[in-house]
Write a protein that holds these residues in place. Structure first.
Motif, PDB file in Angstrom:
ATOM      1  N   PRO A  58       0.813  -1.203  -0.028  1.00 51.30           N
ATOM      2  CA  PRO A  58      -0.032   0.064   0.082  1.00 51.30           C
ATOM      3  C   PRO A  58       1.040   1.351  -0.088  1.00 51.30           C
ATOM      4  N   LYS A  59       2.094   1.163   0.406  1.00 52.58           N
ATOM      5  CA  LYS A  59       2.962   2.144   0.333  1.00 52.58           C
ATOM      6  C   LYS A  59       3.402   2.535  -1.164  1.00 52.58           C
ATOM      7  N   TRP A  60       3.458   1.621  -2.014  1.00 49.62           N
ATOM      8  CA  TRP A  60       3.835   1.779  -3.500  1.00 49.62           C
ATOM      9  C   TRP A  60       2.445   2.036  -3.959  1.00 49.62           C
ATOM     10  N   PRO A  87       2.662  -9.538  -6.332  1.00 47.84           N
ATOM     11  CA  PRO A  87       4.192  -9.222  -6.775  1.00 47.84           C
ATOM     12  C   PRO A  87       4.978 -10.260  -6.112  1.00 47.84           C
ATOM     13  N   ASN A  88       4.264 -10.892  -4.817  1.00 47.24           N
ATOM     14  CA  ASN A  88       5.120 -11.817  -4.093  1.00 47.24           C
ATOM     15  C   ASN A  88       4.318 -12.762  -3.220  1.00 47.24           C
ATOM     16  N   MET A  89       4.599 -13.494  -2.311  1.00 44.81           N
ATOM     17  CA  MET A  89       3.973 -14.452  -1.404  1.00 44.81           C
ATOM     18  C   MET A  89       2.933 -13.696  -0.477  1.00 44.81           C
ATOM     19  N   ILE A 118       8.923  -2.890  -9.498  1.00 43.73           N
ATOM     20  CA  ILE A 118       8.882  -3.900  -8.282  1.00 43.73           C
ATOM     21  C   ILE A 118      10.015  -3.917  -7.298  1.00 43.73           C
ATOM     22  N   ASN A 119      11.018  -3.111  -7.798  1.00 47.31           N
ATOM     23  CA  ASN A 119      12.186  -3.031  -6.854  1.00 47.31           C
ATOM     24  C   ASN A 119      13.224  -4.006  -6.961  1.00 47.31           C
ATOM     25  N   CYS A 120      13.144  -4.881  -8.112  1.00 49.68           N
ATOM     26  CA  CYS A 120      14.159  -6.049  -8.334  1.00 49.68           C
ATOM     27  C   CYS A 120      14.279  -6.043  -9.649  1.00 49.68           C
ATOM     28  N   LEU A 147       3.633  -8.585 -19.022  1.00 51.97           N
ATOM     29  CA  LEU A 147       5.009  -8.173 -19.329  1.00 51.97           C
ATOM     30  C   LEU A 147       4.875  -6.603 -19.889  1.00 51.97           C
ATOM     31  N   SER A 148       5.480  -5.983 -19.007  1.00 57.48           N
ATOM     32  CA  SER A 148       5.440  -4.620 -19.074  1.00 57.48           C
ATOM     33  C   SER A 148       6.433  -4.106 -20.039  1.00 57.48           C
ATOM     34  N   CYS A 149       6.382  -2.901 -20.709  1.00 57.16           N
ATOM     35  CA  CYS A 149       7.316  -2.228 -21.610  1.00 57.16           C
ATOM     36  C   CYS A 149       7.992  -3.096 -22.639  1.00 57.16           C
ATOM     37  N   ASP A 183       2.060  -2.867 -23.529  1.00 58.31           N
ATOM     38  CA  ASP A 183       2.614  -1.525 -23.976  1.00 58.31           C
ATOM     39  C   ASP A 183       2.142  -0.355 -22.887  1.00 58.31           C
ATOM     40  N   THR A 184       3.093  -0.631 -22.059  1.00 59.48           N
ATOM     41  CA  THR A 184       2.929   0.329 -20.562  1.00 59.48           C
ATOM     42  C   THR A 184       2.645   1.793 -20.768  1.00 59.48           C
ATOM     43  N   ILE A 185       3.433   2.317 -21.787  1.00 61.46           N
ATOM     44  CA  ILE A 185       3.536   3.765 -21.910  1.00 61.46           C
ATOM     45  C   ILE A 185       2.979   4.217 -23.398  1.00 61.46           C
TER      46      ILE A 185
HETATM   47  P1  HMG Z   1      10.020  -3.713  -1.339  1.00 58.31           P
HETATM   48  O1  HMG Z   1       9.682  -2.350  -0.824  1.00 58.31           O
HETATM   49  O2  HMG Z   1      11.117  -3.987  -2.283  1.00 58.31           O
HETATM   50  O3  HMG Z   1       9.186  -4.883  -0.499  1.00 58.31           O
HETATM   51  O4  HMG Z   1       8.743  -3.627  -2.396  1.00 58.31           O
HETATM   52  P2  HMG Z   1       9.639  -5.511   0.614  1.00 58.31           P
HETATM   53  O5  HMG Z   1       9.374  -6.923   0.633  1.00 58.31           O
HETATM   54  O6  HMG Z   1      10.880  -4.882   1.096  1.00 58.31           O
HETATM   55  O7  HMG Z   1       8.439  -4.927   1.827  1.00 58.31           O
HETATM   56  C1  HMG Z   1       8.518  -3.520   2.156  1.00 58.31           C
HETATM   57  C2  HMG Z   1       7.041  -3.341   2.778  1.00 58.31           C
HETATM   58  O8  HMG Z   1       6.140  -3.640   1.900  1.00 58.31           O
HETATM   59  C3  HMG Z   1       6.889  -4.270   3.879  1.00 58.31           C
HETATM   60  O9  HMG Z   1       6.097  -3.450   4.889  1.00 58.31           O
HETATM   61  C4  HMG Z   1       6.175  -5.438   3.561  1.00 58.31           C
HETATM   62  O10 HMG Z   1       5.318  -6.048   4.386  1.00 58.31           O
HETATM   63  C5  HMG Z   1       5.239  -4.525   2.489  1.00 58.31           C
HETATM   64  P3  HMG Z   1       6.764  -2.595   6.116  1.00 58.31           P
HETATM   65  O11 HMG Z   1       7.662  -3.670   6.985  1.00 58.31           O
HETATM   66  O12 HMG Z   1       7.678  -1.570   5.440  1.00 58.31           O
HETATM   67  O13 HMG Z   1       5.657  -1.992   6.862  1.00 58.31           O
HETATM   68  N1  HMG Z   1       4.752  -5.386   1.476  1.00 58.31           N
HETATM   69  C6  HMG Z   1       3.528  -5.621   1.205  1.00 58.31           C
HETATM   70  N2  HMG Z   1       2.400  -5.357   1.668  1.00 58.31           N
HETATM   71  C7  HMG Z   1       1.146  -5.490   1.085  1.00 58.31           C
HETATM   72  N3  HMG Z   1       1.233  -6.572   0.192  1.00 58.31           N
HETATM   73  C8  HMG Z   1       2.060  -6.982  -0.535  1.00 58.31           C
HETATM   74  C9  HMG Z   1       3.603  -6.542   0.110  1.00 58.31           C
HETATM   75  N4  HMG Z   1       4.934  -6.898  -0.253  1.00 58.31           N
HETATM   76  C10 HMG Z   1       5.517  -6.544   0.523  1.00 58.31           C
HETATM   77  N5  HMG Z   1       2.113  -7.974  -1.544  1.00 58.31           N
HETATM   78  C11 HMG Z   1       7.055  -4.675  -3.899  1.00 58.31           C
HETATM   79  C12 HMG Z   1       8.589  -4.712  -3.509  1.00 58.31           C
HETATM   80  C13 HMG Z   1       7.009  -5.703  -5.008  1.00 58.31           C
HETATM   81  C14 HMG Z   1       6.190  -5.023  -2.626  1.00 58.31           C
HETATM   82  C15 HMG Z   1       6.794  -3.361  -4.219  1.00 58.31           C
HETATM   83  O14 HMG Z   1       7.777  -2.873  -4.938  1.00 58.31           O
HETATM   84  C16 HMG Z   1       5.221  -3.314  -4.925  1.00 58.31           C
HETATM   85  O15 HMG Z   1       4.128  -3.613  -4.193  1.00 58.31           O
HETATM   86  N6  HMG Z   1       5.346  -3.112  -6.057  1.00 58.31           N
HETATM   87  C17 HMG Z   1       3.914  -2.860  -6.818  1.00 58.31           C
HETATM   88  C18 HMG Z   1       3.883  -1.905  -7.815  1.00 58.31           C
HETATM   89  C19 HMG Z   1       2.754  -1.780  -8.757  1.00 58.31           C
HETATM   90  O16 HMG Z   1       1.535  -2.376  -8.293  1.00 58.31           O
HETATM   91  N7  HMG Z   1       2.659  -1.382  -9.560  1.00 58.31           N
HETATM   92  C20 HMG Z   1       1.537  -1.129 -10.725  1.00 58.31           C
HETATM   93  C21 HMG Z   1       1.014  -2.393 -11.144  1.00 58.31           C
HETATM   94  S1  HMG Z   1       1.892  -3.038 -12.612  1.00 58.31           S
HETATM   95  C22 HMG Z   1       1.314  -2.319 -13.813  1.00 58.31           C
HETATM   96  O17 HMG Z   1       0.382  -1.485 -13.803  1.00 58.31           O
HETATM   97  C23 HMG Z   1       1.545  -2.718 -15.283  1.00 58.31           C
HETATM   98  C24 HMG Z   1       0.401  -3.678 -15.983  1.00 58.31           C
HETATM   99  O18 HMG Z   1      -0.699  -3.030 -16.068  1.00 58.31           O
HETATM  100  C25 HMG Z   1       1.003  -3.979 -17.514  1.00 58.31           C
HETATM  101  C26 HMG Z   1       1.338  -2.840 -18.099  1.00 58.31           C
HETATM  102  O19 HMG Z   1       0.520  -1.975 -18.437  1.00 58.31           O
HETATM  103  O20 HMG Z   1       2.439  -2.849 -18.350  1.00 58.31           O
HETATM  104  C27 HMG Z   1       0.397  -4.790 -15.223  1.00 58.31           C
END
Ligand code: HMG
Ligand code: MG
Length: 316
Positions: A58-60, A87-89, A118-120, A147-149, A183-185
């Motif tokens: 929810p921070k992201w 994004p993860n377990m 997704i920070n990796c 698969l983005s981009c 095509d994300t952008i």
């Molecule tokens: P991170 O900061 O590297 O993760 O983020 P972390 O494992 O170090 O965890 C950090 C904090 O996040 C922790 O909380 C975790 O518990 C929490 P804290 O201890 O700080 O309070 N956390 C979670 N909370 C809820 N649900 C979870 C979760 N995972 C960790 N699943 C992470 C890595 C992947 C989590 C982060 O980068 C992330 O959430 N990214 C998501 C970004 C996103 O949603 N982008 C948009 C979707 S993609 C898109 O739109 C493209 C698409 O449409 C296709 C296109 O058009 O290209 C699909």
């Protein structure tokens, strides 16, 4: 006289991504009831697959923080697939608790975007997804890979068809039932779309590939037509053209569902979806957001309806 034009598919599946991809970028928190009503309206319109939620940090992406409540409150129709991004377990556990019918893992064809979103790295993301994919299969759920981009990256620029094919192969090895080439952008153009799909099709079955086009440069409908010519039968779109990705600055919404449906109707391609119900859903969410829908066909149909109901009330 024999037509020179090649044949297009007779039917396509439209995956409605508005409730997730569409709304995730909205700054003001949208009440759960509005999200639920939007999904219920889309269900009533006849979609087989609605991307309803994402269980990410929810921070992201703060807008998606209410995904659990939304999934609990929607009225599900039997046979409709309600998907959730994971994004993860941790995300998977939430998606299972929310009874998502399909889990979407999301990677990128560009290293730079993978880091921002997704920070990796790509390789690390595939390793994370491996555990998720195994668990999804153990639970008997569908697994989709997005698969983005695939046609260009906001940070790195060009992305080659080979890079796309490489990550498709890795997603395929995880057991993805369907893979979206995104095509994300919204920078891709028609011939490029055909080249990328033709490359991916050498290794992945056509009937399980989807086109996910954002409309930033106004190319999305042309790109869909180009993909139809290749034979692609799954497309993603967003009601009212909502959307954008928080990690792809300047990228606008997905292609509007109303516009895609209007195109398919004109081409005689079956979708099983009622355009008028989608237009109404698009006007509903746009009214809530306090702006006009980004759908040319949707707004035209809504304006025509308003004109004819005005004429009717003057008559009476
Ligand atoms: P991170 O900061 O590297 O993760 O983020 P972390 O494992 O170090 O965890 C950090 C904090 O996040 C922790 O909380 C975790 O518990 C929490 P804290 O201890 O700080 O309070 N956390 C979670 N909370 C809820 N649900 C979870 C979760 N995972 C960790 N699943 C992470 C890595 C992947 C989590 C982060 O980068 C992330 O959430 N990214 C998501 C970004 C996103 O949603 N982008 C948009 C979707 S993609 C898109 O739109 C493209 C698409 O449409 C296709 C296109 O058009 O290209 C699909
Ligand atoms: Mg998207």
């Amino acid at each position: 006289m024999k037509s020179l034009v090649g044949s297009l598919p007779s039917a396509v599946k439209i995956v409605e991504v508005g409730p997730r991809d569409g709304l995730q970028n909205e700054k003001a928190t949208i009440p759960v009831e509005i999200k639920v009503e939007l999904i219920n309206r889309l269900t009533a319109a006849g979609f087989q697959n609605i991307e309803a939620a994402s269980f990410v940090s929810p921070k992201w992406v703060p807008q998606m923080a209410t995904s659990m409540e939304v999934m609990e409150k929607i009225t599900r129709k039997q046979g409709v697939i309600y998907s959730a991004l994971v994004p993860n377990m941790k995300g998977l556990e939430a998606a299972l608790a929310a009874h998502a019918d399909e889990v979407v893992i999301f990677g990128a064809a560009s290293e730079a975007f993978s880091q921002k979103n997704i920070n990796c790295s790509i390789a690390e993301s595939i390793e994370r997804f491996r555990e998720v994919a195994t668990a999804v299969k153990q639970h008997g759920l569908r697994l989709r890979g997005s698969l983005s981009c695939a046609f260009g990256c906001p940070y790195q620029g060009t992305v080659s068809p080979e890079a796309v094919a490489d990550v498709v192969a890795r997603l395929q090895s995880l057991g993805c039932d369907e893979i979206d080439i995104a095509d994300t952008i919204g920078v891709g153009t028609a011939r490029q779309v055909q080249q990328v799909f033709e490359r991916v099709l050498r290794d992945f079955p056509l009937e399980r590939l989807a086109g996910h086009f954002h409309d930033t440069y106004g190319q999305a409908l042309a790109n869909i037509y180009a993909a139809l010519e290749v034979g692609v039968t799954i497309y993603h779109s967003s009601v009212a053209g909502l959307g954008g990705c928080p990690y792809a600055k300047g990228a606008t919404g997905n292609v509007a569902t109303e516009d895609v449906l209007y195109l398919m109707q004109g081409l005689g391609i079956a979708t099983g979806i009622d355009l008028q119900t989608v237009v109404d859903a698009g006007q509903f969410i746009s009214d809530h957001l306090g702006r006009k829908a980004v759908s040319r066909a949707g707004n035209a149909i809504a304006a025509r309806n308003a004109a004819s109901s005005n004429a009717e009330s003057i008559k009476n």
